[in-house]
Each structure stands twice: as structure tokens, then as C-alpha cells.
Write a protein that holds these residues in place. Structure first.
Motif, PDB file in Angstrom:
ATOM      1  N   LEU A 310      -1.046   0.988  -4.298  1.00 10.38           N
ATOM      2  CA  LEU A 310      -0.028   1.763  -5.269  1.00 10.38           C
ATOM      3  C   LEU A 310      -0.889   1.795  -6.652  1.00 10.38           C
ATOM      4  CD1 LEU A 310       3.541   0.184  -4.496  1.00 10.38           C
ATOM      5  CD2 LEU A 310       2.778   2.365  -3.790  1.00 10.38           C
ATOM      6  N   TYR A 339       2.141   6.589  -5.006  1.00 10.73           N
ATOM      7  CA  TYR A 339       1.127   6.431  -3.850  1.00 10.73           C
ATOM      8  C   TYR A 339      -0.258   7.176  -4.685  1.00 10.73           C
ATOM      9  CZ  TYR A 339       4.663   5.316  -0.626  1.00 10.73           C
ATOM     10  OH  TYR A 339       5.602   4.600  -0.212  1.00 10.73           O
ATOM     11  N   HIS A 351      -3.192  -1.427   2.274  1.00 12.66           N
ATOM     12  CA  HIS A 351      -1.984  -1.957   2.270  1.00 12.66           C
ATOM     13  C   HIS A 351      -2.008  -3.093   3.488  1.00 12.66           C
ATOM     14  CE1 HIS A 351       2.299  -2.530   3.327  1.00 12.66           C
ATOM     15  NE2 HIS A 351       2.369  -2.303   2.203  1.00 12.66           N
ATOM     16  N   PHE A 366       6.462   1.762   4.682  1.00 16.36           N
ATOM     17  CA  PHE A 366       5.447   1.925   3.446  1.00 16.36           C
ATOM     18  C   PHE A 366       4.963   3.266   3.524  1.00 16.36           C
ATOM     19  CE2 PHE A 366       1.353   2.117   1.056  1.00 16.36           C
ATOM     20  CZ  PHE A 366       1.759   1.562  -0.069  1.00 16.36           C
ATOM     21  N   TYR A 468       6.806   5.871  -5.786  1.00 14.25           N
ATOM     22  CA  TYR A 468       7.201   4.730  -4.863  1.00 14.25           C
ATOM     23  C   TYR A 468       8.617   4.132  -5.445  1.00 14.25           C
ATOM     24  CZ  TYR A 468       6.894   0.194  -2.303  1.00 14.25           C
ATOM     25  OH  TYR A 468       7.175  -0.596  -1.651  1.00 14.25           O
ATOM     26  N   LYS A 470      10.501   1.853  -4.086  1.00 14.62           N
ATOM     27  CA  LYS A 470      11.262   0.593  -3.701  1.00 14.62           C
ATOM     28  C   LYS A 470      10.860  -0.594  -4.714  1.00 14.62           C
ATOM     29  CE  LYS A 470      10.902   2.374   1.082  1.00 14.62           C
ATOM     30  NZ  LYS A 470      10.079   3.442   0.831  1.00 14.62           N
TER      31      LYS A 470
END
Length: 998
Positions: A310, A339, A351, A366, A468, A470
Motif C-alpha cells: 500500500l 493501491y 503483500h 486484499f 484502500y 479497510k
């Protein structure tokens, strides 16, 4: 004047001509311008719900070529005083003791807010800059509103059982195509959210008030409609007009004026969409439609690396707000996690370095829903959405292993006239003449479960600008803070020099001029006050001892101890990882704790109990069982308190310790890590502590928590600082609700929490909490929870109930004030009605407090700045940017050690206790010095702060359900099962009347 909509076959052309003339200014002349786990670190301005955005600016330090100063002034600008006309009108609108209709907030006349009884006068008066810009309107400005309806809708499904949702990206694209092909909808004077609404500076010519346009959908990378393009009807329907002068008139009218016929919310919605038009139409800016956060996507700049795939990007937030006599535009810095635009296989390696199947579930979550592109088909770019990895489907006679690779996935291929099945590797080599370099990595599905399309990730590139949404993990959060925390002067400079320009906020923007508005280029100034420091009391021998505070902080001097220190019995140390904590360290802890007033027996296991965990995402089941076993043995051996040393800052292990200890076995715990216990060297003064030295400060911090958990009292306020609380007959209450975050199980619950004081010392705050329907802000079982708090007050106060109740309610937005009064207040009254004898019920006041806002203040002189160059603690603002109707104020009670200080916004929505401005502001400020686990004032009034901590503890009990994306054995496509949930309410009976959550 009308602009006619053409027929459906019209072609694009030049847009509507903008007004060439400007107009005179009509308003203001102010134009010159953890505890390890889930705890909150006070004093550092943290991101608010880090994944969505960080509301502080880019990295610690200064911009290249700039100097840090304790105040910020634009070049060649003279600081101007707040507009005297606005202050004169503010004073004229004071209505002590009156109530105002909530209709001004687009609510019903049956609900009222207390009018502002006065403006505060206590403290030293100062002038600050604020991140608001004055919006200037042209007399007679009218904005025309139109609804947009798309048929058939563009839908998407996020999971097998989920209800299809409108695909916002595709809907935006469709409306963009309509605008491109419809001349009257082009150029200045047209603004849309690209979903449901369109606003025009001129009235559109519509037959019978509506017009339907035909549009074929195709993607931006496509040259035009193709054989698979879908046809849609886009209907534009007139929905009325908005009078901007009527909004200005409303902002200057007295609180009691009936404004039921005027919808302020609709006017603000229109102006917000108009203000975002410039950024929305800029291809170098990411954001969209209804969003009010925009991020610039720099060419060739990868972004700030957050780790594990990220990056962080800089952006800005904007919102149109109102205050007395004027319309304001709020602009603030924002930082988001994105991303990176790179090869998909490269991202997968960043990742999850290992390709073992047991680590693929987290990686699949992801990358799912990522937009990726490829050009292996005739060299033409195509953009697709990743649905997940390649998995076999018996329905289609697919028998390859899960997470299939280019070698293991085999299928029958008639187009290549292959004999038997061929692999994906062979297909790409024969069909597209591509020799795959990484055929052993899992392929991704770019189709769907019914019609899968398996493509090797090495052939795919991630499209830029994908946020992103989350939760970030601990390491990413630390990196985001490094990127985000910035001094106030740099924030202010960036807002004026970059943010306002990116958003097109100026006196000359042709689109704004077409709509009859423009924005002053300078930040506004507001009048503020700095409240005096608050003294704190501890105990010296048998007598109270008063301490003077400085910059919202103080130290416990030698010979002083907690106001009511408790004794630590039946306790031991648990080590969940090998470390050097031993008998000498425990002896030092006991010594420091005793100096604070917390005595203790020798721990049951002087060297600690070692229960080494394996740790890691894929050892969670085994670790959970180990934690359960050791805590069960501790309970069976009569242990009441545990000091637990964790392997690292591991949210899962922390959460499971809290669950087993507090829910199942009734044990108080404090979690820590060895690195926190040791004294750290200081590079600033070349301090080098002896090897392994124990930190007195950290031991004192642990002692604070132990004392609260054992029912003790840390610090108190002198009686003269308690105001209305002085007689000890007022119960203070904190209430909050926290909601499931992205990555949770479908239909995960929200967590509601209520804390309340138990006596006139205001140092103990036991609590009630429950799980409730997900994403519902109002507390659904409040009557029972509030009743539990009243019952404990009665038990502690010789059978008497409180005469007054003051509630600090966290997390409620302006649009929910009516709902709170309609749904929560009746439950509170019912709980009181069932308990108070003779119908004499308490007087209730409710103050909503919030940190999720974007108002910031900046010092204008060195004298009014603290050491971190922020406004000083005790700064209160109740004019200039506060509500035009109603009673609110901004208070910064704390000292921000890093970043730009964020004040808390307090709004009074019910007052039966006859509070006044000075009294409430002082009381709220003073209470911020009573946060029990720190020797400093905190940013949020402790009742609300404790309620926030309580709700986070409920999240910990449901860690796996709230973090399904990160769980190797749980999928976000699963649904929360209320019948099998590990926790739904409360804690073990042994802890229910304690501050277990602290």
C-alpha cells in the motif's frame, strides 16, 4: 433564459457561456487572508479511522525551502480582526432560555434544540485563523435542481448472497457519457454528483419537466460502443430550485423564526456539489461525485510506502458549512491509503512473499475487487475487475487444486483444436505467443464464478487511483502517521496554496461565477479564548494535595499518591513470549506502584508464567487455545489480576487475552510488551540508561490502570472546579456506538456502550455494553443499559438516585439529533420512570461531542502558540464558525505533541439543568483533566472518551468477526451468526461493576 436539451442523436459541442461580470462583496471583509492493542495515544493527533483518511498532513518536518514558525501568515497579508458585523449579529441573536425548532436542520417542528443562552466570556481573548473560507453570493442567485434516473441500473454484487448494489463507478461513467453528448450539459453552470442529482445555473428546457436521453455504455479505454455495449435511458427531471439569498436570510434570522418551508440541507447539498465540480473534472485528481475528499495522483510518483503493498497519497477535504450571517467553505488536508499502480504479481509479492496456500486467503481478500488492465489481446487495453483467485468449480468439471496456477489449471479448448485438456500456460503460449515467466503463481479470476476467466497476474497492471478502504494493520498505521503528522503552519500553508486551488475556490473561477457564487482566497479569522489552567488534587499522607498544571500536563511529585489507592492481591505475571522480565523488574514495578499508592503482595509466580505462543496469522487457533488454557488455570488458582507480556503489538493476541479474561474467567488484565518497560536512550541529550533499567514512568502508567481496575481513585478536582457537580448529586454519563469496518463479516453488529460515574468524585466509571444491529447509530437497548447505571449509582449512594444527569454522547451527526431525541431520550426517561419514587425524575442535559470533523485553528502569534506550534490547551471557540442556530462550541483541552491539534466539537441538544456558556465550557474543560490513566488533559471529555474505549473493547471480543479479511480461516462472504456468536453483551459478573475496559 432557458437552455434546450437536444434530441437523443445530438452531438457534443461547446458549452454554455459563463457570465463575464463579477459583483461586489456582500458579506465579511475578512478576506485578507496504547495500551498495546486497541488503545489511543493521547497527545499525538491520530488518523480518525485510519484506512479511510488521515486528517493531518504529510510527514513530520517542513516543506522543502520553508521555515517552521509558531504562527502562520500568508505573505504580504495583514491579520484582520473577525468581522464586527457578524459579531454584532451573533450578539443580537442570543435568546437565553428559549428553544429553537429543529426545522432549520430539515427536521420536524415537534423537536427543539436549546438556543444559545450566551457566549462565553471566561479566559484570555485571542484571534485565530481557521480553515474556513468565506463564500460570497450574488444577490438574486437561484440554482435549479434536477433528479437523474438511470434505467436499467448498472448493478454489481459483492458476494454470492449479497443484494446487488448500484455500481457507482459505472453510473458515473454513464452520466459522463451523457454530458459529453449533450451540449447544454457542458461547460460552466452545470454540476452533478454523477449519481442522482444535477444542478444548473440556468433553467433547462424540458418538455413536461422531464427528458429522457438514450446512451450506450462503454468504458473509457474503448474507442466507442461495441457489440456488447448495453443501452440505458437517462431521465432528467426538474425537482425545483434553491434560493441562495433565502439561505443567507435564514442565517441572519433569530432562532425562533419558523423556517419549515426552507430546506437548508438541500441548499448545502447543491453548494457542496458545485464546489467539487473543478476537482471532479480534473483527470489528475481522484475523488468522485458525492465524495468530498480528493487526492492528486502525481505522474511518475509512486506515493509514500506504507508496507505490504500500500502507498499513501495526499489530498484535501472540502465541505460547505453555515454560520451566523454567512456561508463558509471548510477545507482540510486528508491522506488516504491506496493501491500502487504496478504489476499485480509484484503487488502480491509485496503483500504476501510466500505463495503457500495457507497464506493465500488473506491475499485474496486484499486484491479482490481491484481494477486491473491487460493488453495481450491485439495490443488493445482492457480493464477488468479481479474477483479473486482461481478456484475449481465442480459445476464446470474443473478439478485443479485451489489457488490454481498456469500449470495446474487445465481445460478443454476447442478454438485451438487441442486434443484433451491444455493448461493456462500452454494456452497463452499457443494463442497469444506469450511465454509466461512466473507460471507457478496463482491465477486470478477476471470473470465470475459462473463464467470464470483465469489470467496469470504477471500480465496485469493495477489501475491508478484505487483507494484502500479497510483497516490498516499496526505497522501500516505507524507508517501512515509518519506520512501524515504535520505542524499546523505547514497544514495551513498547504490548504491555501494547494487545496483551495485544486478545488477551484477563488474569486475568478468561471464555474462558480456562473452559479452566482465565489470564494474569498484567504482563511477566515475567529475570536477565541484560552481558559485558565486547571489544578489537580492527589493525596499527601491523609490530606489532599493540589498540583498546578502547565500545558495541560503535570507530574506526581514525591510523597504524593493516588486519591484512593487500592491494594493488589491474588495476582501474577504471564509471559506469552520469552523475554528478560524477571524478579528484579517485578520488584521495581511494585516499588514504583507503591509510591503511587498501589500496594501489592508478592506475585504468585515471582518469575512469571511462561506460555510461549507461536504467533502469526496462521497459528491463531493454536495460540487462542494456549491463551484460554493459561487463563483458565490462573482463574482456577484464584488469580484476580494478571500483568500479561505479549510477544509484540499483536491485535489478535491482545483481543483473545481480553476475551478469555474478561468475558469467561473474570480476571482483570493489563497487557504490555517488554520494550515498553525499559528506559529508552534519548538522542536529544545523549542520555544512556543502565542496561535493562525499568522505566518509572511506564510503571506509574501501569499503576494508574491497576488502581482504576481495582476500584480506586487516581486524581480529583478541587470542589470549586466542579461547578454544578459540586454537591455530588449529578450523574455524568458517556455513550457511544462503534460500527463494523470494511473487512468484517456480512451483517456484523455494532457495539453500543454506556459508562457512568458512581459518586461525586467522578473517578470511577463502570459500564454496560451490548452488540446490536449493525450500522445503527442509535442505542437499541439503552433502557436496560441506562437502568444498570442508575442501579449502581443507587447502590453506591445509600439508596438515592441522582437529581441531575448530564450525558456526553459521542459520534452523532447533525442529521441524527432528532433521531437521538426521538429514540434514545425516551428510553432514558423510561429507565428513570421505573426507578424514581413519586414521579420525581432527574433533570437531563445531553451534549453531543465529536472528533470526526475538519475544523482546525491556527495561532496568529507566538504568544498564543504552544511548544508544538499549535493553539494552546484550553482554547475554546464559540463564535464565527459555530451554528447559526443552536448552542455549540469547539474546545481543545489537550496539548497536541505532534501534528495539528483537533478540537472537539460539543453541541447541546437538550438542557433541563439551566446550564450557561461559561459554566458548560469550564466544566467540560475541567473534566478533561480527570481522565484516570494519564497525567495530562485529554482531547475528549472523559465520559465520552471512556465510552469510546468501552466500545473498542467490544470490538476486541469479536475480533475475528470484525477482521474476517485478515483471518486465514474466515471469509468476508460469511454472515455473522447471532446464535453462535462468541459474545453479545456484558462481561463476567466479577467485573461488571468495574472499569475492566481501561
Amino acid at each position: 433564459m432557458h437552455a434546450a436539451l437536444p434530441s437523443k442523436d445530438a452531438v457534443a459541442g461547446p458549452g454554455v457561456t459563463a457570465l463575464g461580470a463579477t459583483w461586489g462583496e456582500v458579506a465579511s471583509k475578512v478576506e485578507a487572508e496504547v495500551e498495546t492493542g486497541v488503545g489511543r495515544e493521547e497527545g499525538v493527533e491520530l488518523p480518525e479511522e485510519v484506512p479511510e483518511a488521515v486528517d493531518e498532513e504529510a510527514a513530520v518536518g517542513t516543506f522543502p525551502g520553508t521555515k517552521t514558525s509558531t504562527s502562520w501568515s500568508p505573505q504580504n497579508e495583514t491579520l484582520q480582526a473577525p468581522d464586527p458585523k457578524v459579531e454584532e449579529r451573533e450578539n443580537a441573536l442570543i435568546r437565553p432560555g428559549e428553544e429553537i425548532s429543529l426545522s432549520g436542520l430539515s427536521l420536524d417542528d415537534d423537536y427543539t434544540l436549546p438556543a444559545r443562552p450566551s457566549y462565553g466570556t471566561q479566559g484570555r481573548s485571542i484571534v485565530l485563523r481557521t480553515n474556513y473560507f468565506n463564500l460570497i453570493t450574488r444577490p438574486g442567485t437561484e440554482i435549479f435542481r434536477y433528479n437523474i434516473e438511470v434505467s436499467p441500473q448498472l448493478l454489481t454484487k459483492t458476494s454470492k448472497d449479497a443484494k446487488p448494489k448500484v455500481n457507482r463507478r459505472k453510473t458515473r461513467r454513464l452520466i459522463e457519457l451523457v454530458i459529453q453528448n449533450t451540449r447544454p450539459l457542458q461547460g460552466p453552470g452545470i454540476a452533478t454528483d454523477f449519481q442522482k442529482l444535477l444542478f444548473s445555473a440556468k433553467q433547462l428546457s424540458l418538455e413536461d419537466g422531464s427528458r429522457t436521453l438514450q446512451q450506450r455504455y462503454y468504458e473509457p479505454e474503448e474507442e466507442g460502443p461495441g457489440p456488447k455495449s448495453t443501452d440505458h435511458q437517462v431521465t432528467i427531471t426538474k425537482a425545483g430550485s434553491i434560493s441562495v439569498p433565502q439561505l443567507v436570510e435564514y442565517l441572519s434570522s433569530p432562532p425562533g423564526v419558523n423556517s419549515a418551508s426552507f430546506d437548508k440541507g438541500e441548499a448545502l447539498q447543491a453548494l457542496n456539489i458545485i464546489m467539487t465540480r473543478t476537482a471532479n473534472n480534473n483527470p489528475a485528481v481522484y475523488g468522485g461525485g458525492a465524495s468530498n475528499k480528493f487526492y492528486r495522483i502525481p505522474e511518475g510518483v509512486p506515493g509514500f510506502d506504507l508496507g505490504t503493498g500500500l502507498v499513501a497519497l495526499k489530498g484535501f477535504y472540502t465541505s460547505v458549512r453555515t454560520s451566523t450571517l454567512r456561508i463558509l467553505v471548510n477545507v482540510n488536508v486528508a491522506n488516504g491509503a491506496f493501491y500502487p499502480a504496478m504489476n499485480l504479481l509484484g503487488l502480491m509479492r509485496l503483500h504476501t512473499p510466500s505463495s503457500a496456500n495457507d497464506q493465500m486467503s488473506g491475499l485474496e481478500g486484499f486484491i479482490s475487487r481491484l481494477r486491473v488492465s491487460h493488453s495481450y489481446i491485439n495490443g488493445k487495453k482492457k480493464i477488468k475487475t479481479v474477483q479473486g483467485f482461481a478456484h475449481p468449480s465442480p459445476q464446470y468439471k474443473q478439478d485443479f487444486p485451489p489457488f490454481g496456477t498456469a500449470h495446474t489449471i487445465k481445460f478443454e479448448c476447442a478454438e485451438l483444436q487441442a486434443t484433451g485438456k491444455i493448461s493456462v500456460f500452454q494456452y497463452f503460449k499457443r494463442k497469444w505467443k506469450i511465454e509466461l515467466k512466473k507460471p507457478d503463481d496463482p491465477c486470478v479470476n477476471l470473470g465470475n464464478k459462473q463464467h470464470p476467466v483465469f489470467v496469470p497476474p504477471e500480465l496485469l497492471e493495477i489501475e491508478p487511483g484505487q483507494q484502500y478502504n479497510k483497516r490498516l494493520d499496526g505497522s501500516q498505521t505507524s507508517r501512515m502517521l509518519q506520512f501524515a503528522v504535520r505542524k499546523p503552519a505547514e497544514n495551513a500553508r498547504r490548504i491555501v496554496d494547494q487545496g483551495a486551488k485544486m478545488m477551484g475556490l477563488s474569486l475568478t473561477n468561471p464555474n462558480l461565477l456562473e452559479f452566482g457564487v465565489k470564494v474569498a482566497p484567504s482563511m477566515m479569522t475567529v475570536r477565541a479564548r484560552i481558559l485558565p489552567p486547571v489544578p489537580i488534587q492527589y493525596r499527601s499522607g491523609k490530606n489532599p494535595k493540589t498540583f498546578t498544571t502547565s500545558n495541560g500536563s503535570w507530574n506526581m511529585a514525591g510523597g504524593t499518591s493516588f486519591s484512593d489507592g487500592r491494594y493488589l492481591r491474588n495476582w501474577t505475571v504471564v509471559k506469552l513470549a520469552r523475554n528478560d522480565i524477571g524478579r528484579p523488574d517485578i520488584a521495581k514495578f511494585r516499588e514504583y506502584a507503591r509510591s503511587c499508592g498501589v500496594g501489592s503482595d508478592e506475585p504468585a509466580h515471582p518469575d512469571g508464567i511462561l506460555a510461549e505462543l507461536r504467533t502469526g496469522k496462521f497459528n491463531q487457533d493454536a495460540d487462542d487455545k494456549s491463551i484460554e488454557d493459561i487463563l483458565q488455570r490462573a482463574a482456577e488458582n484464584g488469580m484476580k489480576v494478571l500483568l500479561v507480556f505479549l510477544p509484540s503489538v499483536d491485535a489478535f493476541i491482545y483481543s483473545r487475552v481480553k476475551f478469555w479474561a474478561e468475558v469467561k474467567f473474570g480476571i482483570q488484565t493489563i497487557c504490555s510488551a517488554e520494550r515498553r518497560v525499559r528506559v529508552k536512550p534519548s538522542p536529544d541529550n545523549n542520555f544512556r540508561p543502565p542496561p535493562g533499567a525499568v522505566s518509572p514512568d511506564y510503571c506509574a502508567n501501569i499503576a494508574h490502570k491497576f488502581n482504576l481496575k481495582l476500584g480506586g481513585l487516581n486524581q480529583t478536582l478541587p470542589s470549586e472546579k466542579l461547578g454544578i457537580l459540586r454537591d455530588g448529586k449529578t450523574m455524568l454519563v458517556g455513550m457511544d456506538v462503534t460500527h463494523p469496518s470494511p473487512g468484517s463479516l456480512e451483517k456484523s453488529p455494532s457495539i453500543a456502550g454506556v459508562v457512568a460515574s458512581i459518586d461525586g468524585q467522578y473517578g470511577q466509571w463502570p459500564a454496560s455494553m451490548r452488540a446490536q444491529e449493525g450500522k445503527v447509530e442509535m442505542i437499541q437497548k439503552l433502557e436496560k443499559m441506562f437502568g444498570e447505571r442508575l442501579d449502581l449509582w443507587q447502590k453506591t449512594n445509600k439508596g438515592a438516585f441522582p437529581e441531575r444527569i448530564i450525558i456526553y454522547r459521542d459520534g452523532v451527526s447533525e442529521g441524527q439529533y432528532r433521531t437521538l431525541l426521538e429514540e434514545e431520550l425516551p428510553q432514558i426517561r423510561e429507565a428513570c420512570k421505573k426507578r424514581y419514587p413519586g414521579g420525581k425524575e432527574p433533570k437531563i442535559s445531553i451534549i453531543v461531542c465529536g472528533k470526526r470533523h475538519h475544523t482546525r485553528f491556527y495561532p496568529t502569534s507566538t504568544q498564543n502558540a504552544d511548544r508544538s506550534t499549535n493553539t494552546k490547551n484550553g482554547t475554546v471557540v464559540d463564535r464565527g464558525v459555530t451554528m447559526e442556530k443552536g448552542w455549540d462550541f469547539f474546545l481543545q483541552a489537550h496539548t497536541a505533541l505532534k501534528g495539528t491539534a483537533r478540537p472537539t466539537h460539543y453541541v447541546v441538544i437538550l438542557d433541563e439543568n439551566g446550564l450557561n456558556a461559561d459554566g458548560l465550557e469550564a466544566l467540560t474543560h475541567n473534566l478533561c483533566y480527570l481522565y484516570g490513566r494519564a497525567t495530562k488533559a485529554v482531547s475528549l471529555c472523559p465520559p465520552a472518551y471512556y465510552a469510546d474505549l468501552l466500545c473498542e473493547r467490544g470490538r476486541a471480543y469479536l475480533y475475528r468477526e470484525f477482521n474476517a479479511r485478515d483471518n486465514a480461516t474466515t471469509s468476508t462472504e460469511q454472515t455473522f451468526d447471532w446464535n453462535r456468536a462468541p459474545w453479545l453483551e456484558g462481561v463476567h459478573d466479577a467485573l461488571k461493576d468495574t472499569m475492566f475496559y481501561i
